[in-house]
Design a protein around this motif. Structure first.
Motif, PDB file in Angstrom:
ATOM      1  N   THR A  92      46.445  44.613  54.235  1.00 59.57           N
ATOM      2  CA  THR A  92      45.053  44.805  54.658  1.00 59.57           C
ATOM      3  C   THR A  92      44.235  45.554  53.616  1.00 59.57           C
ATOM      4  N   ARG A  93      44.849  45.793  52.457  1.00 58.19           N
ATOM      5  CA  ARG A  93      44.201  46.617  51.441  1.00 58.19           C
ATOM      6  C   ARG A  93      44.001  45.834  50.136  1.00 58.19           C
ATOM      7  N   VAL A  94      43.153  46.366  49.293  1.00 61.31           N
ATOM      8  CA  VAL A  94      42.865  45.743  47.998  1.00 61.31           C
ATOM      9  C   VAL A  94      42.687  46.852  46.954  1.00 61.31           C
ATOM     10  N   PHE A  95      43.160  46.581  45.759  1.00 56.49           N
ATOM     11  CA  PHE A  95      42.855  47.467  44.633  1.00 56.49           C
ATOM     12  C   PHE A  95      41.582  46.960  43.986  1.00 56.49           C
ATOM     13  N   MET A  96      40.783  47.902  43.495  1.00 51.62           N
ATOM     14  CA  MET A  96      39.507  47.567  42.887  1.00 51.62           C
ATOM     15  C   MET A  96      39.344  48.336  41.593  1.00 51.62           C
TER      16      MET A  96
END
Length: 174
Positions: free
Chosen positions: A166-170
């Motif tokens: 449910t997460r993303v690196f940016m």
């Protein structure tokens, strides 16, 4: 950060050891935003431990925004793979929607050249409006291929019980 900056009626400064408990209280209060969502458990999650916060203070990796002398928001960050990794940004609910979080992130970006960081990175929830969509508005872009440091952070998150699907690196270039 060598001097205080004004944010309208607020003052932005490097955190001190005396700010640790107020920062933990801000983190607790900010987590209340998750109540009523499928991530409500985050509202009951423990805030960052005092030792980690003391380490960030010593390393110059914790900034606070103060209303008078009282911290109302903070950004915690550290170097990961030669970039500034933003670990946490929290604002007291009473001070939300004033651009404080954006200004705290801008302050970290302002520190990047003196620290030799070409970019800022972070990890956040993909679909929470005040997470990934917010950071995209601030110029961050999704990272498609994780670096070894990001993989290590992902493992740390999973150990804390976060669902990394449910997460993303940016990343945002400086």
């Amino acid at each position: 950060m060598t001097k205080d900056l004004c944010l309208g009626d607020l003052r932005l400064r490097a955190a001190e050891l005396a700010d640790i408990e107020p920062v933990r209280a801000i983190e607790r209060a900010s987590a209340s935003r998750f109540v009523g969502t499928d991530r409500a458990w985050l509202a009951d999650d423990d805030p960052t431990d005092a030792q980690t916060l003391a380490e960030r203070v010593a390393a110059g990796g914790l900034l606070v925004a103060c209303d008078g002398e009282v911290p109302v928001a903070f950004v915690m960050f550290r170097e990961v793979e030669g970039c500034g990794y933003i670990e946490q940004v929290d604002v007291l609910p009473s001070h939300e929607r004033r651009g404080i979080g954006a200004r705290l992130i801008a302050a970290v970006a302002d520190l990047a050249p003196e620290r030799g960081w070409p970019a800022l990175t972070l990890s956040t929830f993909k679909d929470v409006p005040f997470n990934a969509p917010y950071y995209r508005r601030l110029g961050f872009e999704d990272v498609e291929v994780l670096t070894p440091g990001m993989v290590e952070i992902r493992v740390e998150h999973e150990a804390r019980g976060l669902d990394e699907r449910t997460r993303v690196f940016m990343r945002r270039e400086i």
